[in-house]
Design a protein around this motif. Structure first.
Motif, PDB file in Angstrom:
ATOM      1  N   ASP A 233       0.864  -1.184   0.000  1.00  0.00           N
ATOM      2  CA  ASP A 233       0.000   0.000   0.000  1.00  0.00           C
ATOM      3  C   ASP A 233       0.904   1.238   0.000  1.00  0.00           C
ATOM      4  OD1 ASP A 233      -1.778   2.041   0.380  1.00  0.00           O
ATOM      5  OD2 ASP A 233      -2.439   1.421   2.373  1.00  0.00           O
ATOM      6  N   VAL A 234       0.851   1.997  -1.084  1.00  0.00           N
ATOM      7  CA  VAL A 234       1.720   3.175  -1.175  1.00  0.00           C
ATOM      8  C   VAL A 234       0.901   4.464  -1.146  1.00  0.00           C
ATOM      9  CG1 VAL A 234       3.634   2.040  -2.357  1.00  0.00           C
ATOM     10  CG2 VAL A 234       1.742   2.947  -3.696  1.00  0.00           C
TER      11      VAL A 234
ATOM     12  N   HIS B  78       4.860  19.577  -8.755  1.00  0.00           N
ATOM     13  CA  HIS B  78       3.472  19.404  -9.195  1.00  0.00           C
ATOM     14  C   HIS B  78       3.126  17.935  -9.426  1.00  0.00           C
ATOM     15  CE1 HIS B  78       5.976  19.606 -12.747  1.00  0.00           C
ATOM     16  NE2 HIS B  78       5.012  19.146 -13.506  1.00  0.00           N
ATOM     17  N   LEU B  79       4.144  17.066  -9.460  1.00  0.00           N
ATOM     18  CA  LEU B  79       3.894  15.636  -9.662  1.00  0.00           C
ATOM     19  C   LEU B  79       3.927  14.845  -8.353  1.00  0.00           C
ATOM     20  CD1 LEU B  79       6.112  14.960 -12.832  1.00  0.00           C
ATOM     21  CD2 LEU B  79       3.672  15.520 -12.745  1.00  0.00           C
ATOM     22  N   VAL B  80       4.317  15.497  -7.253  1.00  0.00           N
ATOM     23  CA  VAL B  80       4.523  14.774  -5.988  1.00  0.00           C
ATOM     24  C   VAL B  80       3.265  14.046  -5.543  1.00  0.00           C
ATOM     25  CG1 VAL B  80       4.894  15.101  -3.505  1.00  0.00           C
ATOM     26  CG2 VAL B  80       6.492  16.102  -5.136  1.00  0.00           C
ATOM     27  N   GLN B  81       2.108  14.680  -5.701  1.00  0.00           N
ATOM     28  CA  GLN B  81       0.875  14.031  -5.213  1.00  0.00           C
ATOM     29  C   GLN B  81       0.567  12.735  -5.951  1.00  0.00           C
ATOM     30  OE1 GLN B  81      -2.852  15.911  -5.993  1.00  0.00           O
ATOM     31  NE2 GLN B  81      -2.230  16.760  -7.961  1.00  0.00           N
ATOM     32  N   GLY B  82       1.087  12.588  -7.182  1.00  0.00           N
ATOM     33  CA  GLY B  82       0.792  11.374  -7.947  1.00  0.00           C
ATOM     34  C   GLY B  82       1.977  10.465  -8.167  1.00  0.00           C
ATOM     35  N   LEU B  83       3.108  10.765  -7.501  1.00  0.00           N
ATOM     36  CA  LEU B  83       4.325   9.970  -7.740  1.00  0.00           C
ATOM     37  C   LEU B  83       4.117   8.487  -7.455  1.00  0.00           C
ATOM     38  CD1 LEU B  83       7.469  11.889  -6.383  1.00  0.00           C
ATOM     39  CD2 LEU B  83       6.842  11.438  -8.759  1.00  0.00           C
ATOM     40  N   TYR B  84       3.328   8.175  -6.447  1.00  0.00           N
ATOM     41  CA  TYR B  84       3.172   6.781  -6.027  1.00  0.00           C
ATOM     42  C   TYR B  84       2.485   5.930  -7.091  1.00  0.00           C
ATOM     43  CZ  TYR B  84      -1.736   7.836  -4.970  1.00  0.00           C
ATOM     44  OH  TYR B  84      -3.057   8.190  -5.059  1.00  0.00           O
ATOM     45  N   LYS B  85       1.836   6.581  -8.061  1.00  0.00           N
ATOM     46  CA  LYS B  85       1.209   5.817  -9.150  1.00  0.00           C
ATOM     47  C   LYS B  85       1.726   6.292 -10.513  1.00  0.00           C
ATOM     48  CE  LYS B  85      -2.836   8.853  -9.043  1.00  0.00           C
ATOM     49  NZ  LYS B  85      -4.303   8.915  -8.927  1.00  0.00           N
ATOM     50  N   LEU B  86       2.845   7.041 -10.492  1.00  0.00           N
ATOM     51  CA  LEU B  86       3.473   7.554 -11.715  1.00  0.00           C
ATOM     52  C   LEU B  86       2.550   8.495 -12.472  1.00  0.00           C
ATOM     53  CD1 LEU B  86       5.048   4.170 -12.704  1.00  0.00           C
ATOM     54  CD2 LEU B  86       6.370   6.207 -12.146  1.00  0.00           C
TER      55      LEU B  86
ATOM     56  N   HIS C 252       5.903  28.301  -8.189  1.00  0.00           N
ATOM     57  CA  HIS C 252       5.265  29.612  -8.301  1.00  0.00           C
ATOM     58  C   HIS C 252       3.743  29.502  -8.281  1.00  0.00           C
ATOM     59  CE1 HIS C 252       9.062  31.474 -10.389  1.00  0.00           C
ATOM     60  NE2 HIS C 252       9.271  31.078  -9.153  1.00  0.00           N
ATOM     61  N   HIS C 253       3.242  28.273  -8.222  1.00  0.00           N
ATOM     62  CA  HIS C 253       1.798  28.043  -8.236  1.00  0.00           C
ATOM     63  C   HIS C 253       1.362  27.486  -6.880  1.00  0.00           C
ATOM     64  CE1 HIS C 253       1.572  28.526 -12.675  1.00  0.00           C
ATOM     65  NE2 HIS C 253       2.793  28.039 -12.623  1.00  0.00           N
ATOM     66  N   PRO C 254       0.665  28.291  -6.062  1.00  0.00           N
ATOM     67  CA  PRO C 254       0.262  27.840  -4.717  1.00  0.00           C
ATOM     68  C   PRO C 254      -0.490  26.518  -4.722  1.00  0.00           C
ATOM     69  CG  PRO C 254      -0.174  30.187  -4.986  1.00  0.00           C
ATOM     70  CD  PRO C 254       0.263  29.680  -6.329  1.00  0.00           C
ATOM     71  N   LYS C 255      -1.292  26.283  -5.781  1.00  0.00           N
ATOM     72  CA  LYS C 255      -2.062  25.040  -5.861  1.00  0.00           C
ATOM     73  C   LYS C 255      -1.156  23.820  -5.782  1.00  0.00           C
ATOM     74  CE  LYS C 255      -4.845  22.588  -9.349  1.00  0.00           C
ATOM     75  NZ  LYS C 255      -3.889  21.914 -10.222  1.00  0.00           N
ATOM     76  N   HIS C 256      -0.035  23.848  -6.526  1.00  0.00           N
ATOM     77  CA  HIS C 256       0.888  22.710  -6.538  1.00  0.00           C
ATOM     78  C   HIS C 256       1.554  22.534  -5.176  1.00  0.00           C
ATOM     79  CE1 HIS C 256       0.150  22.274 -10.705  1.00  0.00           C
ATOM     80  NE2 HIS C 256       0.924  23.255 -11.122  1.00  0.00           N
ATOM     81  N   LEU C 257       1.889  23.646  -4.535  1.00  0.00           N
ATOM     82  CA  LEU C 257       2.538  23.572  -3.220  1.00  0.00           C
ATOM     83  C   LEU C 257       1.605  22.949  -2.199  1.00  0.00           C
ATOM     84  CD1 LEU C 257       4.280  27.076  -3.134  1.00  0.00           C
ATOM     85  CD2 LEU C 257       5.398  24.856  -3.331  1.00  0.00           C
ATOM     86  N   ILE C 258       0.354  23.370  -2.228  1.00  0.00           N
ATOM     87  CA  ILE C 258      -0.623  22.839  -1.263  1.00  0.00           C
ATOM     88  C   ILE C 258      -0.829  21.343  -1.489  1.00  0.00           C
ATOM     89  CG2 ILE C 258      -3.063  22.905  -0.593  1.00  0.00           C
ATOM     90  CD1 ILE C 258      -2.924  25.974  -1.279  1.00  0.00           C
ATOM     91  N   GLU C 259      -0.957  20.952  -2.766  1.00  0.00           N
ATOM     92  CA  GLU C 259      -1.150  19.530  -3.077  1.00  0.00           C
ATOM     93  C   GLU C 259       0.043  18.693  -2.648  1.00  0.00           C
ATOM     94  OE1 GLU C 259      -1.894  19.805  -7.246  1.00  0.00           O
ATOM     95  OE2 GLU C 259      -4.071  20.017  -7.012  1.00  0.00           O
ATOM     96  N   ALA C 260       1.257  19.225  -2.852  1.00  0.00           N
ATOM     97  CA  ALA C 260       2.463  18.495  -2.460  1.00  0.00           C
ATOM     98  C   ALA C 260       2.547  18.358  -0.950  1.00  0.00           C
ATOM     99  CB  ALA C 260       3.703  19.202  -2.995  1.00  0.00           C
TER     100      ALA C 260
END
Length: 530
Positions: free
Chosen positions: A123-124, A194-202, A516-524
């Protein structure tokens, strides 16, 4: 001093040392944007095949080989723009970019078996980072690169960090090691946050329709040849003479391995891809192991060492090529005239081929990973033939089942070790006994060299200060902020070289900066705290 620009591009002659993606991209921009006639552009390549690390070769009978695969993402601004001008291999009315976009709309990366242990999926959904590790992660992104010097990743994070899901995903996806450059990891974290939230599933990872040699290199070579660009194969440059004055750097003569010389006129230019991650590689066979080679068998490393001794602005190759034991890993490509393995992995993982990406065996002493690309992975691959690729980050450790180091193993033994970890030894015995399996191991002594700890200046500027006609290209030239081990980096250095030495109305494409995009920072932040 400001670098001078070519006044008469129509009369300029440009010599590109190395035919990797950076050299090919440079030839494209020289002809299209700088106005250098194609017939005045010479790509000098010591090997008999173009493409550098963007490779892929073989056939159904002898087996296929990909030494590695380049993952892409949507924000490769330089790379995708370049490929928007290149007709695809199979349809001249479709660009390589559009072909790739369409392919990735149909086959979306969504790995369902990213990490395994005891042959079972882990489970990742949580990266497993402690509060202290999360703080270290965030703090690192806000440190200045200069302050990190040549620190290693293990100098920053505690030892427990290297047993987390996050690290297993990160190390296997990008090939970072504990002893890799902390500054380089910081660049990756900022560039791909911006990819950190989905890294576990590429999530967000894109690929080309076929291996990158067939999908990218062959179309680019065909396009450049149609413009008159010369591909001078089997021609190795072993030294470059320079006129080095107090404020000017001018390349004057290229010395060739065959004893000939190319004397450079006042409107001639040299672009050099210094260093190479696929130099000195060696292929084994199903029944023999690959041999480990080194600098003596290389071309670009020896050449860079020679010219670096002539001027400090030419960088310092030593950190990148003098520690083969820390830089090497081994890969293997399996060719199967049978779908048993392929079918098992589809059913086990829940991914049809082309959607799963990396599967990493966390309990493998070699830290082995495999990738099953969309089939066929080669245009000349028969419908009943299946191909997959794998690699191990720790080739000097003995296997869990085959009691040899990965470096000592034949292709057959590498597959035996893989079957053991997947608990499919009995399933695969009849396939092997029927002679329907081939596996070619590859040793790559410099594959991780670009991640070695380094200091500012070790990678030279693309256009050294005061250069009148000389530029560096590729993974070992300095493109501030961007990430090595990507095709984007190579293409960016090509733009920097051409636009830096020739008057054009073009500027290097700005790099996408997700921080530079707050959305990506929050998601990460949400992802790493899960």
């Amino acid at each position: 001093m400001k670098n001078t620009h070519s006044k008469n591009p129509k009369d300029a002659h440009v010599y590109l040392i190395g035919s990797g993606i950076a050299g090919l991209a440079s030839a494209f921009y020289l002809e299209k944007d700088a106005g250098v006639p194609g017939e005045n552009i010479h790509i000098l390549e010591k090997d008999m095949i173009a493409g550098g690390a963007t490779d892929g070769a073989g056939d159904n009978e002898k087996g296929f080989v990909v030494r590695g695969g380049r993952m892409h993402e949507m924000h490769y601004e330089c790379y995708w723009e370049l490929l928007s001008h290149i007709p695809s291999l199979e349809d001249p009315n479709v660009s390589v970019r559009d072909e790739s976009y369409e392919f990735n709309e149909r086959f979306v990366s969504n790995g369902q078996a990213r990490l395994l242990k005891d042959g079972k999926k882990l489970d990742v959904s949580s990266y497993g980072l402690s509060l202290a590790q999360q703080k270290d992660f965030i703090k690192l992104t806000y440190m200045s690169e200069k302050s990190l010097g040549d620190k290693r990743i293990e100098d920053w994070f505690d030892q427990d960090f290297f047993e987390t899901n996050f690290w297993y995903i990160w190390t296997s996806m990008f090939a970072f090691q504990k002893w890799s450059s902390l500054a380089e990891m910081r660049r990756y974290m900022k560039r791909f946050i911006h990819l950190v939230q989905g890294l576990y599933k590429l999530g967000g990872v894109m690929r080309t329709k076929y291996n990158q040699y067939d999908s990218v290199v062959r179309p680019m070579k065909r396009y450049l040849e149609s413009k008159g660009v010369h591909f001078d194969m089997g021609r190795e440059v072993i030294d470059i003479d320079f006129n080095l004055s107090a404020d000017k750097v001018t390349a004057t003569v290229l010395l060739m391995k065959d004893g000939s010389e190319i004397v450079l006129g006042e409107n001639d230019y040299v672009f050099f891809t210094n260093g190479s991650i696929t130099e000195s590689t060696d292929n084994g066979t199903f029944n023999t192991h690959a041999k480990l080679k080194g600098i003596e068998e290389s071309g670009s490393w020896k050449l860079w060492k020679k010219i670096a001794a002539k001027d400090p602005s030419f960088g310092n190759p030593a950190p990148f090529c003098d520690n083969v034991d820390l830089q090497k890993w081994y890969s293997f490509t399996a060719t199967m005239k049978d779908s048993t393995f392929h079918d098992y992995m589809e059913n086990f993982s829940g991914n049809v081929d082309g959607t799963g990406g990396l599967v990493t065996l966390t309990d493998s002493n070699w830290l082995m990973s495999i990738v099953i690309a969309r089939q066929p992975h080669f245009p000349n691959q028969d419908a009943d033939v299946k191909v997959f690729w794998g690699y191990g980050l720790y080739p000097d450790r003995k296997g869990n089942h085959v009691y040899k180091t990965m470096a000592e193993c034949t292709g057959a033994e590498m597959l035996e070790e893989l079957y053991y970890h997947l608990n499919i030894q009995d399933l695969m015995k009849p396939v092997t006994a029927a002679g329907k399996v081939n596996c070619i191991p590859v040793s790559m002594p410099f594959i991780d060299s670009l991640f070695m700890p380094r200091l500012a200046g070790d990678r030279p500027d693309v256009v050294p200060a005061g250069s009148t006609n000389f530029a560096f290209l590729g993974q070992f030239a300095e493109a501030p902020k961007d990430c090595v081990f990507t095709v984007e980096y190579s293409v960016r250095t090509a733009q920097m070289a051409v636009y830096g030495l020739f008057d054009t109305d073009k500027e290097v494409h700005p790099m996408y900066e997700p921080t530079h995009h707050p959305k990506h920072l929050i998601e990460a932040l949400k992802a790493i705290s899960n």
